[in-house]
Design a protein around this motif. Structure first.
Motif, PDB file in Angstrom:
ATOM      1  N   SER A  40      -9.742   3.692  -8.220  1.00  0.00           N
ATOM      2  CA  SER A  40      -9.041   4.750  -7.500  1.00  0.00           C
ATOM      3  C   SER A  40      -8.223   4.179  -6.337  1.00  0.00           C
ATOM      4  CB  SER A  40     -10.051   5.785  -6.965  1.00  0.00           C
ATOM      5  OG  SER A  40     -10.889   5.151  -6.021  1.00  0.00           O
ATOM      6  N   ASP A  41      -8.326   2.886  -6.134  1.00  0.00           N
ATOM      7  CA  ASP A  41      -7.564   2.256  -5.045  1.00  0.00           C
ATOM      8  C   ASP A  41      -7.009   0.912  -5.545  1.00  0.00           C
ATOM      9  OD1 ASP A  41      -6.510   1.583  -2.614  1.00  0.00           O
ATOM     10  OD2 ASP A  41      -8.403   0.808  -1.805  1.00  0.00           O
ATOM     11  N   TYR A  82      -4.223  -1.900  -5.781  1.00  0.00           N
ATOM     12  CA  TYR A  82      -3.104  -2.359  -4.962  1.00  0.00           C
ATOM     13  C   TYR A  82      -2.706  -3.783  -5.337  1.00  0.00           C
ATOM     14  CZ  TYR A  82      -6.758  -4.674  -2.246  1.00  0.00           C
ATOM     15  OH  TYR A  82      -7.810  -5.449  -1.869  1.00  0.00           O
ATOM     16  N   ASP A 116       0.808  -1.211   0.000  1.00  0.00           N
ATOM     17  CA  ASP A 116       0.000   0.000   0.000  1.00  0.00           C
ATOM     18  C   ASP A 116       0.840   1.258   0.000  1.00  0.00           C
ATOM     19  OD1 ASP A 116      -2.702  -1.304   1.968  1.00  0.00           O
ATOM     20  OD2 ASP A 116      -2.611  -0.819  -0.159  1.00  0.00           O
ATOM     21  N   ASP A 164      -1.040   7.852  -5.042  1.00  0.00           N
ATOM     22  CA  ASP A 164      -2.446   8.157  -5.239  1.00  0.00           C
ATOM     23  C   ASP A 164      -2.726   8.309  -6.732  1.00  0.00           C
ATOM     24  OD1 ASP A 164      -4.997   9.436  -3.827  1.00  0.00           O
ATOM     25  OD2 ASP A 164      -4.547  10.488  -5.694  1.00  0.00           O
ATOM     26  N   ASP A 173     -11.621  -1.303  -7.316  1.00  0.00           N
ATOM     27  CA  ASP A 173     -11.878   0.126  -7.253  1.00  0.00           C
ATOM     28  C   ASP A 173     -10.706   0.825  -7.967  1.00  0.00           C
ATOM     29  OD1 ASP A 173     -12.161   2.743  -6.681  1.00  0.00           O
ATOM     30  OD2 ASP A 173     -12.218   2.526  -4.485  1.00  0.00           O
TER      31      ASP A 173
END
Lengths: 705, 180
Positions: free
Chosen positions: A321-322, A324, A142, A147, A319
């Protein structure tokens, strides 16, 4: 890679290969002379054999080492059928040749191993430990992820759309302008999208076998386009001219983190050297569109050795936008091919069993690396020192389901619905003739493992995996065959010129059931092959002219062959295109791009239409956009008639009698890295340099609304 | 004399080492140099330079095969000389045709230099994946820079057969390089 690297590379060829190929023979040593040895008769031969096998090792104190080696192999449950061991390298006395039986021509089949009792084990164990450290289930980085919006701001990528043309009609870099309003708009869009229906998988790659997914740099769902641009994964929304990047992850930092984690025992310059040696190859999108599996070729420098391995990254894209990294796995060997079937990832790598590495390959089951078990090693052909390693694993957890090794295979891999076909091209020599043959091994995979179902040897070599096809209980293969015949004195009698063969192999017995031998004009080689159902389409060529053959195999006992006759140019790719056949290739020169359609008639094969441009074109099959339903073909070309902006992406529609230009836009980036997709009324073009969206009216595509 | 004994002579700084090397591998070195330079005088000069280089590098180097090690040195010296001569002729490219053939296999001709260990792995993995016959043809053409005609004769093949085999090998090599 540069020109200098090529020269450097040739100076790094193993000495044993140079000695083997030395064109100047050393001064004759009568004791080493094979012909004299043959003439000495059986008594002298036995004496020399005893001298070689027993006395020499004893003299050099090697007997115990050989024994140690055998013991070590036995202990690890990975014994091969060691028939005899001989001292192989008189210079080092550390390496041994394992004789694994005999080749078909009677010569011993061998692989080289180093003695476990000397320098090998510690060095190799260290390498295994290093690789082992790289594997960790649930590995999440993470903190390594930037971002998505920050990435967008820092990115060098450019986004184009139709309104971005300047007054001269040239593309204007809109990235700055777009970035200003992206944040607000994207956030609004994302909130809307969360309300949308469930995401679903849409195939973008023109697959050789239905249901057997091939990796690519682009994949899509009904909401997003996933694009692997170098070591960056970008996710774009599918929203016509309002499409935008909604997520991104740069894999560099994650890969370096993994590698640095692995490199804990390596310091200084070596560590520096290792950075960014990797190459991100291709990816898969899971059926539920929540996971992207990315395949990376990598390697580890260790002392004087370089150990290639493949890293698989399982990335959560649920997602955008996230994003990982969920899991990481490392596989032994250098990358060859991969496929995905349902939620299982099949990866094929090549492992070179050489002197300073143990002959037995390794695999990881999530709890460290282990030697392949004997039953999972298929020594088969025994013609060269490379293993084809086949792995199957869960695409999300990367949990290993099965790993098998196949010695001497791996030239071309074809995966059908139930079988994997591994090939091995080799030279076959008898007293009468010498020619290239291809051994094809059938490996059944539909029962959860890799089951060896036998092999067949056919004359000639395959052009690529498209030269193989399984249909209705038979494997069909098209080869180019050439060779020489000898007279009774062993002198070359004549060479039979190259030609094309078609073989039909019965799957159950893996025996040739029927064949069409030398069906092309003499001297021709196979340039492209495509199978569709009971038909084979073959383009052969001699220099710049070709015939195209339609071979009807509906009745496997009675093969029917029709052809176009000689025409200018040849096709490097053949595509079944509705009821016709589309050829992509060259016309009369290297810089001449040709699209041509062929159709079967009652008496032969006719050329329906062609389009010729003074251009070079993308040669990768996956770089072609193929839409059979609408008759569309899209690809990147460099058009030499256009002075200032010759790099174009072109999209043509075949209307049954001619090609109609639907799109011809300026583009940037490597031709083979271009991908195009038609979604609704918009055509999306992606490359390593651009993301473009073009409006294509329905009427241009021959659709009446 | 056995290679290991000649190497021992180098280690003990006995000049007879060069005499024995010349006796055993002089022909090979000359052959390699002449295939590249096509000049008797230049080839002899390169072979002599090879002996000097052997003297300078052994020790510490312990060649696995003295013949292969000598051939590598000669090849590098000859290619350097070839380049030098090309530069003198105002950029004319004097590289042997076989070298140009192989250059066409490079996926791209620029970029960062590739690590030596990767290059070593790349070429030897490729060679290991070939059967002996094809490997010999590849090395004779692209390392020893032999003429097609000569390769055909040495391997009991016809010239056309060698050409087809080499073309196929280049295709495979190109595919292999793309993986690295």
């Amino acid at each position: 890679m540069r020109k200098d690297d090529l020269n450097k590379m040739l100076s790094l060829v193993d000495d044993k290969y140079l000695d083997e190929a030395s064109p100047v023979k050393k001064k004759a040593n009568i004791w080493a002379s094979r012909s004299l040895f043959m003439k000495l008769g059986s008594i002298a031969a036995c004496f020399l054999l005893v001298l070689n096998i027993v006395l020499l090792p004893l003299l050099f104190g090697l007997g115990n080492k050989i024994e140690d080696m055998e013991n070590a192999l036995n202990e690890k449950s990975a014994q091969l059928d060691i028939i005899s061991d001989t001292v192989n390298n008189p210079h080092t006395q550390n390496y041994y040749e394992l004789h694994l039986g005999e080749n078909k021509d009677g010569t011993p089949s061998t692989i080289l191993v180093s003695s476990p009792s000397t320098q090998f084990p510690q060095q190799y164990q260290d390498i295994i430990d290093l690789l082992k450290d790289g594997y960790s289930e649930g590995f999440i980085v993470d903190e390594e992820l930037e971002d998505a919006w920050e990435n967008l701001e820092n990115s060098q990528d450019t986004i184009f759309d139709e309104s971005a043309k300047d007054e001269n009609g040239h593309w204007e870099d809109m990235s700055d302008k777009l970035e200003e309003d992206l944040s607000d708009k994207a956030e609004a869009d994302m909130s809307d999208k969360t309300e949308d229906a469930e995401d679903s998988y849409k195939e973008t790659t023109d697959l050789q076998t239905k249901g057997v997914i091939e990796g690519d740099i682009i994949k899509r769902s009904n909401k997003y386009i996933f694009h692997l641009n170098g070591s960056t994964l970008n996710i774009y929304s599918i929203d016509g001219k309002f499409s935008e990047r909604v997520g991104t992850i740069k894999l560099n930092s994650a890969l370096e983190y993994i590698k640095n984690g692995v490199d804990v025992k390596v310091t200084g310059d070596e560590l520096e050297k290792m950075k960014e040696d990797y190459a991100v190859r291709e990816m898969y999108l899971s059926c539920d569109c929540k996971t992207v599996s990315i395949i990376v070729s990598d390697g580890l420098s260790f002392g004087s050795a370089y150990v290639p391995y493949v890293t698989i990254l399982s990335v959560s894209v649920e997602d955008p936008s996230d994003i990982y990294i969920k899991n990481v796995s490392t596989l032994f060997g250098s990358y060859v091919e991969s496929r995905m079937i349902e939620n299982e990832l099949f990866v094929f790598t090549k492992h070179y069993a050489r002197m300073d590495y143990l002959a037995i390959p390794q695999y990881s089951d999530g709890e460290g690396f282990k030697l392949f078990d004997k039953e999972n090693i298929h020594v088969g052909g025994r013609d060269n020192n490379t293993y084809l390693l086949a792995y199957r694993m869960n695409d999300s957890t990367l949990k290993m389901n099965k790993a098998s090794a196949f010695l001497s295979y791996g030239d071309d891999i074809y995966v059908s619905e139930n079988n994997i076909y591994l090939t091995n091209e080799k030279t076959q020599k008898t007293a009468e003739e010498k020619n290239t043959v291809t051994e094809i091994l059938r490996v059944e995979y539909n029962k959860g493992g890799f089951e060896n179902k036998g092999s067949v040897v056919i004359d000639g070599y395959l052009k690529d995996r498209y030269s193989l096809s399984e249909y209705d209980g038979f494997l069909r293969a098209v080869t180019t065959d050439n060779g020489v015949r000898y007279d009774e004195n062993g002198d070359v009698l004549y060479q039979y010129s190259s030609n094309a063969n078609l073989y039909i192999v019965e799957l159950e017995s893996m025996q040739v059931y029927n064949s069409l031998i030398r069906f092309a004009p003499d001297g021709e080689t196979v340039r492209s092959v495509r199978f569709k159902g009971a038909y084979a389409y073959v383009c052969t060529a001699i220099q710049m002219t070709d015939p195209v053959f339609f071979i009807d195999m509906s009745d496997v006992n009675n093969l029917e062959c029709k052809e176009t006759g000689t025409i200018t140019g040849f096709s490097t790719t053949l595509i079944d295109f509705g009821g016709d056949l589309l050829g992509i290739g060259v016309d009369s020169g290297v810089r001449s791009f040709k699209l041509e359609v062929y159709r079967e008639t009652e008496t032969g094969v006719e050329r329906v239409c062609s389009l010729i441009k003074n251009a070079t074109y993308a040669s990768e099959y996956k770089a072609y956009y193929i839409n059979r339903e609408l008759g569309l073909i899209g690809l990147a070309i460099t058009d030499y008639y256009i002075g200032d902006h010759p790099n174009r992406y072109v999209l043509y529609r075949y209307d049954g009698s001619s090609f109609i230009e639907v799109l011809n836009v300026e583009t940037r980036g490597t031709k083979n890295l271009h991908r195009g997709i038609l979604i609704g009324d918009y055509f999306y073009i992606l490359s390593n340099d651009v993301f473009m969206v073009e409006y294509v009216p329905a009427e241009k595509m021959g659709i009446t609304k | 004399m056995d290679d290991s004994k000649i190497i021992e002579l180098y280690f003990s700084r006995d000049e007879k080492a060069i005499e024995h090397t010349s006796d055993k591998y002089g022909r090979l070195c000359y052959y390699v140099a002449y295939n590249i330079l096509k000049s008797q005088e230049d080839s002899e000069e390169c072979v002599n330079d090879t002996y000097i280089r052997l003297w300078e590098t052994i020790p510490p180097t312990v060649p696995q095969s003295l013949g292969a090690y000598s051939a590598k040195i000669t090849r590098n010296l000859s290619l350097d000389k070839c380049k030098e001569k090309g530069a003198q002729k105002r950029g004319e490219n004097d590289a042997p045709p076989s070298y140009e053939e192989l250059e066409a296999c490079l996926p791209s001709k620029d970029g960062e230099p590739v690590d030596e260990l990767i290059l070593k792995e790349c070429i030897n993995t490729f060679l290991a994946s070939l059967d002996k016959e094809k490997r010999v043809i590849f090395i004779q053409r692209y390392f020893y820079m032999c003429e097609i005609k000569e390769i055909a004769k040495k391997n009991f093949l016809t010239e056309a057969n060698v050409k087809v085999t080499l073309s196929r090998l280049r295709e495979k090599f190109k595919k292999h390089l793309e993986r690295y």
